[in-house]
Motif scaffolding. Structure first.
Motif, PDB file in Angstrom:
ATOM      1  N   PHE A 127      -7.534  -0.443   3.355  1.00  5.39           N
ATOM      2  CA  PHE A 127      -6.924   0.671   2.660  1.00  5.39           C
ATOM      3  C   PHE A 127      -6.419   0.100   1.192  1.00  5.39           C
ATOM      4  O   PHE A 127      -6.409   1.042   0.398  1.00  5.39           O
ATOM      5  N   ALA A 128      -6.125  -1.007   1.140  1.00  6.35           N
ATOM      6  CA  ALA A 128      -5.638  -1.522  -0.043  1.00  6.35           C
ATOM      7  C   ALA A 128      -6.816  -1.500  -0.967  1.00  6.35           C
ATOM      8  O   ALA A 128      -6.327  -1.160  -2.199  1.00  6.35           O
ATOM      9  N   ALA A 129      -7.973  -2.085  -0.698  1.00  7.44           N
ATOM     10  CA  ALA A 129      -9.081  -2.011  -1.280  1.00  7.44           C
ATOM     11  C   ALA A 129      -9.654  -0.600  -1.750  1.00  7.44           C
ATOM     12  O   ALA A 129      -9.953  -0.387  -2.812  1.00  7.44           O
ATOM     13  N   TRP A 130      -9.275   0.539  -0.843  1.00  5.46           N
ATOM     14  CA  TRP A 130      -9.773   1.730  -1.088  1.00  5.46           C
ATOM     15  C   TRP A 130      -8.799   2.464  -2.195  1.00  5.46           C
ATOM     16  O   TRP A 130      -9.200   3.233  -3.145  1.00  5.46           O
ATOM     17  N   GLY A 149      -7.888   3.239  -8.431  1.00  8.99           N
ATOM     18  CA  GLY A 149      -6.867   3.022  -9.488  1.00  8.99           C
ATOM     19  C   GLY A 149      -5.266   3.142  -8.999  1.00  8.99           C
ATOM     20  O   GLY A 149      -4.404   3.376  -9.906  1.00  8.99           O
ATOM     21  N   ARG A 150      -5.336   3.370  -7.716  1.00  6.95           N
ATOM     22  CA  ARG A 150      -3.860   3.632  -7.176  1.00  6.95           C
ATOM     23  C   ARG A 150      -3.081   2.192  -7.192  1.00  6.95           C
ATOM     24  O   ARG A 150      -1.972   2.390  -6.663  1.00  6.95           O
ATOM     25  N   MET A 151      -3.783   1.037  -6.904  1.00 12.13           N
ATOM     26  CA  MET A 151      -3.133  -0.226  -6.639  1.00 12.13           C
ATOM     27  C   MET A 151      -3.544  -1.390  -7.521  1.00 12.13           C
ATOM     28  O   MET A 151      -4.808  -1.354  -7.759  1.00 12.13           O
ATOM     29  N   PRO A 152      -2.635  -2.036  -8.252  1.00 11.38           N
ATOM     30  CA  PRO A 152      -3.309  -3.114  -9.065  1.00 11.38           C
ATOM     31  C   PRO A 152      -4.226  -4.232  -8.348  1.00 11.38           C
ATOM     32  O   PRO A 152      -4.140  -4.322  -7.068  1.00 11.38           O
ATOM     33  N   ASP A 153      -4.910  -5.066  -9.301  1.00  7.57           N
ATOM     34  CA  ASP A 153      -5.752  -5.979  -8.364  1.00  7.57           C
ATOM     35  C   ASP A 153      -4.701  -7.185  -8.002  1.00  7.57           C
ATOM     36  O   ASP A 153      -3.729  -7.272  -8.409  1.00  7.57           O
ATOM     37  N   PRO A 154      -5.114  -7.662  -6.760  1.00 10.37           N
ATOM     38  CA  PRO A 154      -4.245  -8.966  -6.518  1.00 10.37           C
ATOM     39  C   PRO A 154      -3.964  -9.871  -7.403  1.00 10.37           C
ATOM     40  O   PRO A 154      -5.064 -10.174  -8.000  1.00 10.37           O
ATOM     41  N   PRO A 155      -2.848 -10.449  -7.496  1.00  9.71           N
ATOM     42  CA  PRO A 155      -2.668 -11.552  -8.433  1.00  9.71           C
ATOM     43  C   PRO A 155      -3.663 -12.916  -8.017  1.00  9.71           C
ATOM     44  O   PRO A 155      -3.913 -12.923  -6.912  1.00  9.71           O
ATOM     45  N   THR A 207       0.739  -1.109  -0.043  1.00  8.54           N
ATOM     46  CA  THR A 207       0.019   0.046   0.096  1.00  8.54           C
ATOM     47  C   THR A 207       0.764   1.169  -0.064  1.00  8.54           C
ATOM     48  O   THR A 207       0.698   2.247  -0.815  1.00  8.54           O
ATOM     49  N   ALA A 208       1.898   1.101   0.741  1.00  9.23           N
ATOM     50  CA  ALA A 208       2.822   2.394   0.627  1.00  9.23           C
ATOM     51  C   ALA A 208       3.495   2.463  -0.570  1.00  9.23           C
ATOM     52  O   ALA A 208       3.736   3.844  -1.182  1.00  9.23           O
ATOM     53  N   LEU A 209       3.802   1.483  -1.296  1.00  6.98           N
ATOM     54  CA  LEU A 209       4.472   1.531  -2.679  1.00  6.98           C
ATOM     55  C   LEU A 209       3.246   2.093  -3.716  1.00  6.98           C
ATOM     56  O   LEU A 209       3.616   3.233  -4.563  1.00  6.98           O
ATOM     57  N   ALA A 210       1.988   1.701  -3.557  1.00  6.12           N
ATOM     58  CA  ALA A 210       0.917   2.119  -4.594  1.00  6.12           C
ATOM     59  C   ALA A 210       0.741   3.376  -4.193  1.00  6.12           C
ATOM     60  O   ALA A 210       0.626   4.459  -5.300  1.00  6.12           O
ATOM     61  N   ALA A 211       0.656   4.296  -2.986  1.00  7.43           N
ATOM     62  CA  ALA A 211       0.602   5.567  -2.721  1.00  7.43           C
ATOM     63  C   ALA A 211       1.589   6.364  -2.984  1.00  7.43           C
ATOM     64  O   ALA A 211       1.286   7.505  -3.159  1.00  7.43           O
ATOM     65  N   GLY A 212       2.853   5.685  -2.931  1.00 12.04           N
ATOM     66  CA  GLY A 212       4.034   6.734  -3.104  1.00 12.04           C
ATOM     67  C   GLY A 212       4.122   7.762  -2.490  1.00 12.04           C
ATOM     68  O   GLY A 212       3.769   7.680  -1.087  1.00 12.04           O
ATOM     69  N   PRO A 213       4.389   8.845  -2.930  1.00 12.90           N
ATOM     70  CA  PRO A 213       4.374  10.157  -1.959  1.00 12.90           C
ATOM     71  C   PRO A 213       3.427  10.567  -1.503  1.00 12.90           C
ATOM     72  O   PRO A 213       3.243  11.807  -0.536  1.00 12.90           O
ATOM     73  N   ASP A 214       2.315  10.262  -1.982  1.00  7.84           N
ATOM     74  CA  ASP A 214       0.821  10.603  -1.400  1.00  7.84           C
ATOM     75  C   ASP A 214       0.230   9.844  -0.216  1.00  7.84           C
ATOM     76  O   ASP A 214      -0.767  10.156   0.031  1.00  7.84           O
TER      77      ASP A 214
END
Length: 123
Positions: free
Chosen positions: A97-100, A105-111, A64-71
């Motif tokens: 939070f991951a689902a949010w 569109g900030r995080m890819p779907d889980p494999p 989640t931290a990687l997906a959100a990045g600097p935001d």
């Protein structure tokens, strides 16, 4: 103890529970600050609680931290404000939070999970 004093205790307990619920809502869900509390201190405490949750969530789900990045800080704060109550545990908070992030569109779907080897043996 008489019935009158038991009823009074129940009423007092109900008022206390209501006051506590308002306080928790102000701290974790952006609710109105109850009378008698310093608004600046309440905002500082609420921000501290969000930062604590964010830190724990990103340790549980570093993706989640990687997906959100600097935001990350602003994204997590927006996510926390969108909830009316805190989740029951940190794992749920991290997954929510991951689902949010995924909904935005900030995080890819889980494999997709590969079927277990033994599932071939089932009819």
């Amino acid at each position: 103890m008489t019935l009158d004093s038991q009823a009074g205790m129940t009423e007092a307990q109900a008022r206390l529970a209501e006051a506590q619920a308002r306080l928790v809502a102000a701290l974790v869900a952006g609710g109105d600050i109850p009378d008698g509390f310093d608004p600046e201190r309440m905002r500082a405490q609420a921000a501290s609680l969000v930062a604590k949750r964010r830190g724990i969530v990103t340790r549980i789900r570093p993706d989640t931290a990687l997906a959100a990045g600097p935001d990350l800080a602003s994204e997590f704060a927006a996510y926390a404000r969108s909830r009316t109550a805190p989740p029951p545990n940190y794992r749920t908070d991290a997954d929510d939070f991951a689902a949010w992030l995924r909904e935005r569109g900030r995080m890819p779907d889980p494999p997709s999970r590969k079927p277990r080897w033994w599932s071939r043996l089932l009819p």
